[in-house]
Motif scaffolding. Structure first.
Motif, PDB file in Angstrom:
ATOM      1  N   CYS A 240      45.804  84.894 -45.835  1.00  0.00           N
ATOM      2  CA  CYS A 240      45.862  84.408 -44.218  1.00  0.00           C
ATOM      3  C   CYS A 240      45.111  85.525 -43.485  1.00  0.00           C
ATOM      4  N   LEU A 241      45.311  86.790 -44.071  1.00  0.00           N
ATOM      5  CA  LEU A 241      44.793  87.944 -43.186  1.00  0.00           C
ATOM      6  C   LEU A 241      43.212  87.659 -43.045  1.00  0.00           C
ATOM      7  N   ASN A 242      42.469  87.322 -44.471  1.00  0.00           N
ATOM      8  CA  ASN A 242      41.122  86.985 -44.416  1.00  0.00           C
ATOM      9  C   ASN A 242      40.729  85.992 -43.347  1.00  0.00           C
ATOM     10  N   ASN A 243      41.648  84.778 -43.342  1.00  0.00           N
ATOM     11  CA  ASN A 243      41.473  83.791 -42.624  1.00  0.00           C
ATOM     12  C   ASN A 243      41.143  84.106 -41.222  1.00  0.00           C
ATOM     13  N   ARG A 244      42.077  84.937 -40.611  1.00  0.00           N
ATOM     14  CA  ARG A 244      42.139  85.319 -39.330  1.00  0.00           C
ATOM     15  C   ARG A 244      40.954  86.104 -38.937  1.00  0.00           C
ATOM     16  N   LEU A 245      40.655  86.948 -40.072  1.00  0.00           N
ATOM     17  CA  LEU A 245      39.510  87.956 -39.601  1.00  0.00           C
ATOM     18  C   LEU A 245      38.122  87.082 -39.644  1.00  0.00           C
ATOM     19  N   VAL A 246      38.127  86.024 -40.383  1.00  0.00           N
ATOM     20  CA  VAL A 246      36.884  85.228 -40.165  1.00  0.00           C
ATOM     21  C   VAL A 246      36.702  84.523 -39.009  1.00  0.00           C
ATOM     22  N   MET A 247      37.917  83.899 -38.751  1.00  0.00           N
ATOM     23  CA  MET A 247      37.965  83.309 -37.338  1.00  0.00           C
ATOM     24  C   MET A 247      37.610  84.248 -36.127  1.00  0.00           C
ATOM     25  N   ARG A 248      38.025  85.330 -35.997  1.00  0.00           N
ATOM     26  CA  ARG A 248      37.603  86.252 -35.072  1.00  0.00           C
ATOM     27  C   ARG A 248      36.319  86.919 -34.997  1.00  0.00           C
ATOM     28  N   LEU A 249      35.924  86.970 -36.343  1.00  0.00           N
ATOM     29  CA  LEU A 249      34.268  87.555 -36.278  1.00  0.00           C
ATOM     30  C   LEU A 249      33.541  86.078 -35.745  1.00  0.00           C
ATOM     31  N   LEU A 250      33.752  85.028 -36.282  1.00  0.00           N
ATOM     32  CA  LEU A 250      33.060  83.780 -35.859  1.00  0.00           C
ATOM     33  C   LEU A 250      33.111  83.518 -34.100  1.00  0.00           C
ATOM     34  N   ARG A 251      34.308  83.918 -33.629  1.00  0.00           N
ATOM     35  CA  ARG A 251      34.187  83.994 -32.159  1.00  0.00           C
ATOM     36  C   ARG A 251      33.487  84.931 -31.493  1.00  0.00           C
ATOM     37  N   GLU A 252      33.628  86.143 -32.153  1.00  0.00           N
ATOM     38  CA  GLU A 252      32.898  87.288 -31.411  1.00  0.00           C
ATOM     39  C   GLU A 252      31.397  87.013 -31.758  1.00  0.00           C
ATOM     40  N   ASN A 253      30.859  86.625 -32.777  1.00  0.00           N
ATOM     41  CA  ASN A 253      29.632  86.532 -32.989  1.00  0.00           C
ATOM     42  C   ASN A 253      28.922  85.203 -32.604  1.00  0.00           C
ATOM     43  N   GLY A 254      29.803  84.119 -32.172  1.00  0.00           N
ATOM     44  CA  GLY A 254      29.218  82.725 -32.061  1.00  0.00           C
ATOM     45  C   GLY A 254      29.078  81.872 -33.338  1.00  0.00           C
ATOM     46  N   ALA A 255      28.209  82.534 -34.203  1.00  0.00           N
ATOM     47  CA  ALA A 255      27.961  82.104 -35.335  1.00  0.00           C
ATOM     48  C   ALA A 255      27.540  82.869 -36.480  1.00  0.00           C
ATOM     49  N   ALA A 256      27.729  82.630 -37.579  1.00  0.00           N
ATOM     50  CA  ALA A 256      27.539  83.703 -38.749  1.00  0.00           C
ATOM     51  C   ALA A 256      27.476  82.895 -40.037  1.00  0.00           C
ATOM     52  N   SER A 257      26.521  83.511 -41.174  1.00  0.00           N
ATOM     53  CA  SER A 257      26.564  82.900 -42.151  1.00  0.00           C
ATOM     54  C   SER A 257      27.476  83.348 -43.322  1.00  0.00           C
ATOM     55  N   SER A 258      27.489  82.796 -44.369  1.00  0.00           N
ATOM     56  CA  SER A 258      28.753  83.349 -45.289  1.00  0.00           C
ATOM     57  C   SER A 258      28.172  84.846 -45.823  1.00  0.00           C
ATOM     58  N   THR A 259      27.177  84.964 -45.950  1.00  0.00           N
ATOM     59  CA  THR A 259      26.725  86.580 -46.376  1.00  0.00           C
ATOM     60  C   THR A 259      27.238  87.516 -45.420  1.00  0.00           C
ATOM     61  N   MET A 260      26.848  87.400 -44.149  1.00  0.00           N
ATOM     62  CA  MET A 260      27.171  88.355 -43.016  1.00  0.00           C
ATOM     63  C   MET A 260      28.763  88.316 -43.155  1.00  0.00           C
ATOM     64  N   LEU A 261      29.441  87.377 -43.159  1.00  0.00           N
ATOM     65  CA  LEU A 261      30.768  87.344 -43.380  1.00  0.00           C
ATOM     66  C   LEU A 261      31.324  88.355 -44.351  1.00  0.00           C
ATOM     67  N   ALA A 262      30.935  87.904 -45.595  1.00  0.00           N
ATOM     68  CA  ALA A 262      31.214  88.717 -46.880  1.00  0.00           C
ATOM     69  C   ALA A 262      31.140  90.139 -46.668  1.00  0.00           C
ATOM     70  N   GLU A 263      29.741  90.305 -46.014  1.00  0.00           N
ATOM     71  CA  GLU A 263      29.536  92.072 -45.968  1.00  0.00           C
ATOM     72  C   GLU A 263      30.480  92.557 -44.962  1.00  0.00           C
ATOM     73  N   ARG A 264      30.600  91.873 -43.654  1.00  0.00           N
ATOM     74  CA  ARG A 264      31.676  92.523 -42.840  1.00  0.00           C
ATOM     75  C   ARG A 264      32.997  92.735 -43.217  1.00  0.00           C
ATOM     76  N   LEU A 265      33.273  91.721 -44.066  1.00  0.00           N
ATOM     77  CA  LEU A 265      34.931  91.831 -44.449  1.00  0.00           C
ATOM     78  C   LEU A 265      34.967  92.403 -46.071  1.00  0.00           C
ATOM     79  N   ASP A 266      33.952  92.778 -46.519  1.00  0.00           N
ATOM     80  CA  ASP A 266      33.787  93.742 -47.761  1.00  0.00           C
ATOM     81  C   ASP A 266      34.463  92.540 -49.011  1.00  0.00           C
ATOM     82  N   LEU A 267      34.177  91.210 -48.740  1.00  0.00           N
ATOM     83  CA  LEU A 267      34.654  90.511 -50.023  1.00  0.00           C
ATOM     84  C   LEU A 267      33.538  89.744 -50.462  1.00  0.00           C
ATOM     85  N   SER A 268      33.838  89.229 -52.048  1.00  0.00           N
ATOM     86  CA  SER A 268      33.041  88.741 -52.640  1.00  0.00           C
ATOM     87  C   SER A 268      32.399  87.497 -51.977  1.00  0.00           C
TER      88      SER A 268
END
Length: 376
Positions: A16-44
């Motif tokens: 749930c926490l990661n879902n929220r963080l992904v949604m916020r990052l997408l709002r802030e950046n407009g659009a993002a790749s899976s690689t960028m999101l994984a790096e920003r959130l330190d996820l595999s």
């Protein structure tokens, strides 16, 4: 068995926490790749792929058509963005006897805005707003976009614990004959969460999200018009106090000349107009030296109070809004002369968002709340 249950809860919370963080990052950046999101959130990549699949399946996000970073070789990265049509938000602003209805999408983009002058804040006015909202939502544009949230931006105190608008002289007393009348009326009509919030608190959120307080950890907004309101941003969050009433700067006691009283009695537009009482206040200020001197004395009085608040709170940035901003540069310079005596050298800046600040704040709050509630 207990260990398995604990692990399950931990995993569910993390998801749930990661879902929220992904949604916020997408709002802030407009659009993002899976690689960028994984790096920003330190996820595999595998974990991020599962999150993306879940969000896409439920309609929260969708593929973005453009690639922002050119790729010289190989397949361009797939970009993801918030699905703006997942739902819409209605904000109803009641300010200076103007009712404004705004519709925003989930990307916080304003899609429609109408306003009308109203004579009084009474029950008839509320039913007129109901019809206005229904007419807007009934258009083809929103046929397949569900309403998710309805937020009121209102003058006056709103109890954070109960959600109730406190009895206010600006509103007809019949509105308060039934507990939470406004909320109940609009929830019955639209079937979505309805929230009331103080307009200046929302303006502070607007300034923090897209105004002069963006990226500034600690700041305040001071609204000086017919009355005086204010709000505090502490550690990048609205500080509302125990019941939501923090920021009532107009109630601070001070001295103005030989008089002692609350700040509101001396420096509000209502107090200035009552003192000068000779037609248009701003015209009089521009052509009459005595009127100008009096208004600038009120600025000094306000500046001294703000300087003391700055010393206590260690806040470097103050955003000024309301009618007094029309007095212009001299008024602001006098204000800053007093506030500048603070140890941290705080400064006052006129709001760039103006009356739109509370609208932007209400939209920001609604989207943030919806995101949190969706992924609890």
């Amino acid at each position: 068995m207990n260990a398995d249950i604990s692990t399950g809860k931990t995993q569910s919370f993390a998801r749930c926490l990661n879902n929220r963080l992904v949604m916020r990052l997408l709002r802030e950046n407009g659009a993002a790749s899976s690689t960028m999101l994984a790096e920003r959130l330190d996820l595999s990549n595998a974990a991020l792929t599962a999150i993306i699949a879940d969000l896409k399946t439920n309609g929260y996000i969708k593929e973005h058509g453009d690639v922002s970073t050119p790729i010289k070789t190989g397949r361009p990265p797939k970009l993801w963005t918030v699905n703006a049509d997942y739902g819409c938000i209605v904000v109803i602003s009641l300010q200076d006897y103007v009712a404004r209805v705004v519709i925003s999408d989930m990307k916080m983009k304003i899609k429609d805005s109408i306003e009308t002058r109203i004579e009084r804040y009474d029950i008839a006015m509320l039913y007129e707003i109901v019809l206005a909202v229904k007419n807007l939502l009934g258009s083809d544009k929103y046929r397949n976009i569900p309403l998710k949230w309805l937020e009121f931006s209102v003058p006056g105190r709103v109890d954070m614990l109960t959600g109730e608008l406190q009895l206010s002289s600006q509103f007809d007393k019949d509105i308060f004959s039934e507990k939470n009348f406004i909320v109940n009326l609009f929830e019955r009509q639209f079937g979505v969460p309805v929230v009331l919030d103080n307009d200046i608190n929302l303006a502070a959120l607007g300034e923090m999200n897209c105004g002069l307080l963006k990226g500034i950890g600690n700041g305040m907004i001071v609204h000086v018009d017919e009355g005086i309101g204010g709000a505090l941003i502490i550690d990048e969050k609205l500080y509302a106090g125990s019941r939501g009433f923090a920021g009532e700067f107009g109630l601070v006691r001070t001295r103005f000349g030989d008089e002692v009283g609350v700040l509101d009695e001396f420096v509000s537009m209502r107090a200035i107009t009552k003192k000068l009482a000779k037609g248009d206040v701003f015209d009089l200020y521009a052509r009459d030296e005595d009127a100008q001197k009096y208004v600038l004395d009120t600025a000094r009085c306000l500046g001294r109070v703000l300087k003391d608040l700055v010393e206590v709170l260690d806040i470097p940035t103050i955003v000024l809004s309301g009618g007094v901003t029309k007095f212009g540069e001299k008024y602001l310079n006098v204000l800053n002369e007093e506030v500048g005596h603070s140890i941290n050298g705080a400064r006052v800046y006129p709001s760039l968002l103006g009356k739109d600040a509370s609208i932007h704040g209400a939209i920001y709050k609604a989207v943030e709340t919806l995101t949190d509630d969706t992924f609890k």
